[in-house]
Design a protein around this motif. Structure first.
Motif, PDB file in Angstrom:
ATOM      1  N   GLU A 171     -41.111  72.095  55.865  1.00  0.00           N
ATOM      2  CA  GLU A 171     -39.660  72.231  56.036  1.00  0.00           C
ATOM      3  C   GLU A 171     -38.924  71.555  54.889  1.00  0.00           C
ATOM      4  O   GLU A 171     -37.963  72.105  54.331  1.00  0.00           O
ATOM      5  CB  GLU A 171     -39.235  71.629  57.375  1.00  0.00           C
ATOM      6  CG  GLU A 171     -37.744  71.781  57.651  1.00  0.00           C
ATOM      7  CD  GLU A 171     -37.337  71.189  59.000  1.00  0.00           C
ATOM      8  OE1 GLU A 171     -36.154  71.361  59.374  1.00  0.00           O
ATOM      9  OE2 GLU A 171     -38.192  70.573  59.674  1.00  0.00           O
ATOM     10  N   ARG A 193     -39.524  73.633  51.533  1.00  0.00           N
ATOM     11  CA  ARG A 193     -38.765  74.884  51.507  1.00  0.00           C
ATOM     12  C   ARG A 193     -37.275  74.633  51.304  1.00  0.00           C
ATOM     13  O   ARG A 193     -36.620  75.328  50.516  1.00  0.00           O
ATOM     14  CB  ARG A 193     -38.999  75.651  52.810  1.00  0.00           C
ATOM     15  CG  ARG A 193     -40.303  76.433  52.836  1.00  0.00           C
ATOM     16  CD  ARG A 193     -40.484  77.174  54.132  1.00  0.00           C
ATOM     17  NE  ARG A 193     -41.516  78.202  54.048  1.00  0.00           N
ATOM     18  CZ  ARG A 193     -42.089  78.774  55.085  1.00  0.00           C
ATOM     19  NH1 ARG A 193     -41.715  78.430  56.316  1.00  0.00           N
ATOM     20  NH2 ARG A 193     -43.021  79.695  54.930  1.00  0.00           N
ATOM     21  N   LYS A 194     -36.731  73.653  52.018  1.00  0.00           N
ATOM     22  CA  LYS A 194     -35.301  73.363  51.895  1.00  0.00           C
ATOM     23  C   LYS A 194     -34.972  72.902  50.468  1.00  0.00           C
ATOM     24  O   LYS A 194     -33.962  73.302  49.886  1.00  0.00           O
ATOM     25  CB  LYS A 194     -34.892  72.288  52.905  1.00  0.00           C
ATOM     26  CG  LYS A 194     -33.385  72.067  53.019  1.00  0.00           C
ATOM     27  CD  LYS A 194     -33.070  71.158  54.191  1.00  0.00           C
ATOM     28  CE  LYS A 194     -31.562  71.109  54.471  1.00  0.00           C
ATOM     29  NZ  LYS A 194     -30.783  70.533  53.370  1.00  0.00           N
ATOM     30  N   GLN A 196     -35.501  76.138  48.074  1.00  0.00           N
ATOM     31  CA  GLN A 196     -34.713  77.328  48.377  1.00  0.00           C
ATOM     32  C   GLN A 196     -33.240  76.946  48.599  1.00  0.00           C
ATOM     33  O   GLN A 196     -32.431  77.024  47.679  1.00  0.00           O
ATOM     34  CB  GLN A 196     -35.298  78.024  49.614  1.00  0.00           C
ATOM     35  CG  GLN A 196     -36.712  78.549  49.394  1.00  0.00           C
ATOM     36  CD  GLN A 196     -37.323  79.179  50.636  1.00  0.00           C
ATOM     37  OE1 GLN A 196     -36.760  79.145  51.736  1.00  0.00           O
ATOM     38  NE2 GLN A 196     -38.504  79.769  50.485  1.00  0.00           N
ATOM     39  N   GLU A 197     -32.885  76.514  49.819  1.00  0.00           N
ATOM     40  CA  GLU A 197     -31.482  76.241  50.162  1.00  0.00           C
ATOM     41  C   GLU A 197     -30.841  75.228  49.228  1.00  0.00           C
ATOM     42  O   GLU A 197     -29.715  75.434  48.735  1.00  0.00           O
ATOM     43  CB  GLU A 197     -31.414  75.743  51.607  1.00  0.00           C
ATOM     44  CG  GLU A 197     -30.001  75.410  52.076  1.00  0.00           C
ATOM     45  CD  GLU A 197     -30.001  74.823  53.490  1.00  0.00           C
ATOM     46  OE1 GLU A 197     -28.983  74.217  53.862  1.00  0.00           O
ATOM     47  OE2 GLU A 197     -31.014  74.982  54.207  1.00  0.00           O
ATOM     48  N   ASP A 198     -31.533  74.093  48.983  1.00  0.00           N
ATOM     49  CA  ASP A 198     -30.979  73.050  48.116  1.00  0.00           C
ATOM     50  C   ASP A 198     -31.471  73.162  46.678  1.00  0.00           C
ATOM     51  O   ASP A 198     -31.136  72.312  45.848  1.00  0.00           O
ATOM     52  CB  ASP A 198     -31.349  71.664  48.658  1.00  0.00           C
ATOM     53  CG  ASP A 198     -30.665  71.345  49.979  1.00  0.00           C
ATOM     54  OD1 ASP A 198     -29.651  72.012  50.288  1.00  0.00           O
ATOM     55  OD2 ASP A 198     -31.154  70.464  50.701  1.00  0.00           O
ATOM     56  N   ARG A 210     -28.902  77.069  45.850  1.00  0.00           N
ATOM     57  CA  ARG A 210     -27.732  76.221  45.594  1.00  0.00           C
ATOM     58  C   ARG A 210     -27.315  76.282  44.127  1.00  0.00           C
ATOM     59  O   ARG A 210     -26.115  76.404  43.807  1.00  0.00           O
ATOM     60  CB  ARG A 210     -28.032  74.776  45.991  1.00  0.00           C
ATOM     61  CG  ARG A 210     -26.865  73.815  45.709  1.00  0.00           C
ATOM     62  CD  ARG A 210     -27.204  72.381  46.089  1.00  0.00           C
ATOM     63  NE  ARG A 210     -28.291  71.836  45.286  1.00  0.00           N
ATOM     64  CZ  ARG A 210     -28.147  71.335  44.057  1.00  0.00           C
ATOM     65  NH1 ARG A 210     -26.940  71.340  43.469  1.00  0.00           N
ATOM     66  NH2 ARG A 210     -29.173  70.836  43.408  1.00  0.00           N
TER      67      ARG A 210
END
Length: 500
Positions: free
Chosen positions: A382, A385-386, A389-391, A395
């Motif tokens: 988790e 991946r964060k 990808q997201e961060d 981003r």
């Protein structure tokens, strides 16, 4: 009869005179590739990129329908991808007799689209996941692969044989696999194009695994167009690989729009912290930046640093998935003589240490046997991946309103040293971000430092494969740097003009 080395045109691409019979042209090219392998891989400079190749490749090419996508073009396959003709060894003596008689689905797609599987390429054993002190380009099955640009220099990453083979023009193209840099790094140091697609664009069934969240196969070729053409032939959904459920929705003719794509007004993020500290690489990257700006791109400098604690978590993910996924792959092998588990591989290496572990050990394999806490793995996954990808990529693209991110791919090839292992250094490259995120990443040659190739990395978000290929083709068209040609000799300093 073998032709002389001079007649093979060491410094020129294969040139097959066009005829009224495309099948005959493809057959002639296949024969020439086979002759180059025999002259330059098996003897002469002994590049060592190809483990085995088909004696009847020319006949296979002649039999292919001209209307197919690949129309008899030859493709070499990294030896962790199953083909029905030959054993799939991952470079290890433990799998030297692993003749499954089956094609990986990505191989089936290439054949159905008119590709000829020319042979198997050497790789860094077990795709470079066995030990921290490994030497890229070496396996117990294939020996050492040499860089065609400088035969005493390294070929980098686990797809070393595929990269060297394309650089040496032993085939029209090759397939590599990547978990973290193993397509893009060998492509960069061997002076070719390498494309790592979105994880899930290409099937991984019957491919010796490391990590279900990061593994993918991808094309390595002389040009972005050729890489895109091969991607068009191999991409698609495989019911046996859940990661590919969206592949058919995102697969297409990846060559469409390559020639027309314009960089005018395209905003591109420059990963300034990943340029590194080597002046020669920085100079090439600045030239690439100038080329992009001259083509109308708007460059935005971006500062990015890895979050605290990232790398230990990333290693936890890789090691947990290595044991889980390797055990699952080995369970599909019908031959009772084959190993059943990662623990069996560790035991095999210990029993055959003189051949398998003369140059380096298996510390990562052994750590993977101890990485069994699923809750810790899921927590690490988790976080990873964060962060990527997201961060990470998502981003950086959104906050800076850019379509792509760029950096040098890696530094020039280092001198191969089997005793001390690889010598990366220089703090160069951002390829781990798209690799760990599972996002598309292309490297395109951007010049050479002292005759040693260096690539430009371009990457973007999930399923942006076509966009990344178009950006790579656009840069390829406007590139002003002079590219080096393979010498098939040991490295020596480039002679400077008189007075310099």
């Amino acid at each position: 009869m073998k032709r002389s080395l001079a007649s093979l045109g060491l410094l020129a691409a294969l040139s097959v005179p066009a005829s009224a019979n495309p099948a005959e042209d493809a057959s002639t090219a296949a024969q020439q590739y086979s002759e180059r392998i025999e002259a330059l891989d098996d003897q002469g400079p002994e590049i060592g990129a190809v483990i085995v190749h088909a004696a009847d490749a020319a006949e296979q090419a002649m039999a292919v329908q001209d209307s197919t996508l690949l129309a008899g073009r030859t493709v070499l396959m990294k030896d962790n991808i199953e083909t029905r003709e030959w054993p799939t060894t991952a470079g290890s003596l433990a799998l030297k007799d692993n003749a499954t008689g089956r094609d990986a689905p990505l191989i089936t797609r290439i054949r159905e689209n008119g590709g000829v599987i020319l042979g198997k390429t050497n790789l860094s054993e077990w795709a470079n996941i066995r030990d921290n002190n490994s030497s890229s380009g070496w396996s117990a099955v294939g020996g050492l692969t040499r860089n065609p640009h400088a035969t005493d220099r390294n070929t980098c990453g686990s797809s070393s044989g595929s990269g060297a083979a394309v650089a040496a023009r032993f085939a029209w193209a090759a397939i590599g696999t990547e978990t973290n840099g193993s397509i893009t790094c060998p492509a960069s140091v061997n002076g070719i194009v390498g494309f790592k697609p979105t994880v899930g664009m290409v099937s991984r069934t019957h491919v010796v695994p490391i990590s279900a969240t990061q593994d993918t196969a991808g094309p390595m070729a002389q040009s972005v167009h050729d890489a895109a053409l091969l991607m068009s032939a191999m991409a698609g959904t495989d019911p046996a690989d859940p990661a590919t459920v969206e592949a058919d929705r995102n697969a297409r003719d990846f060559t469409q729009g390559l020639a027309e794509y314009s960089l005018k007004g395209v905003r591109i993020g420059v990963m300034v912290n990943q340029v590194g500290s080597r002046s020669g690489v920085t100079a090439l990257f600045n030239q690439a930046r100038a080329d992009l700006e001259a083509a109308g791109a708007e460059l935005v400098e971006i500062e990015y640093d890895w979050p605290d604690g990232f790398w230990p978590n990333s290693l936890t993910v890789l090691l947990f998935e290595l044991q889980r996924d390797m055990n699952a792959y080995l369970a599909t092998l019908d031959d009772p003589a084959m190993p059943d588990t990662l623990a069996d591989l560790v035991a095999f290496n210990r029993a055959n240490a003189d051949e398998e572990m003369r140059w380096f050990g298996q510390d990562l394999f052994e750590q993977a046997l101890e990485t069994t806490d699923e809750a810790a793995y899921l927590e690490a996954l988790e976080m990873v991946r964060k962060a990527t990808q997201e961060d990470g990529v998502d981003r950086l693209l959104a906050e800076n309103n850019v379509a792509f991110l760029i950096a040098p791919t890696t530094g020039p090839a280092w001198a191969t040293d089997l005793v001390n292992g690889d010598n990366f250094g220089g703090g160069i490259g951002a390829g781990s971000l798209p690799a760990i995120a599972g996002y598309p990443h292309i490297t395109v040659p951007m010049g050479a430092v002292e005759g040693l190739p260096v690539g430009l990395s371009i990457f973007s978000g999930r399923w942006k494969d076509h966009d990344v290929l178009k950006a790579g083709a656009a840069y390829e068209r406007v590139r002003t740097a002079v590219l080096s040609e393979p010498s098939f000799k040991p490295w020596k300093p480039v002679e400077l003009p008189a007075g310099d």
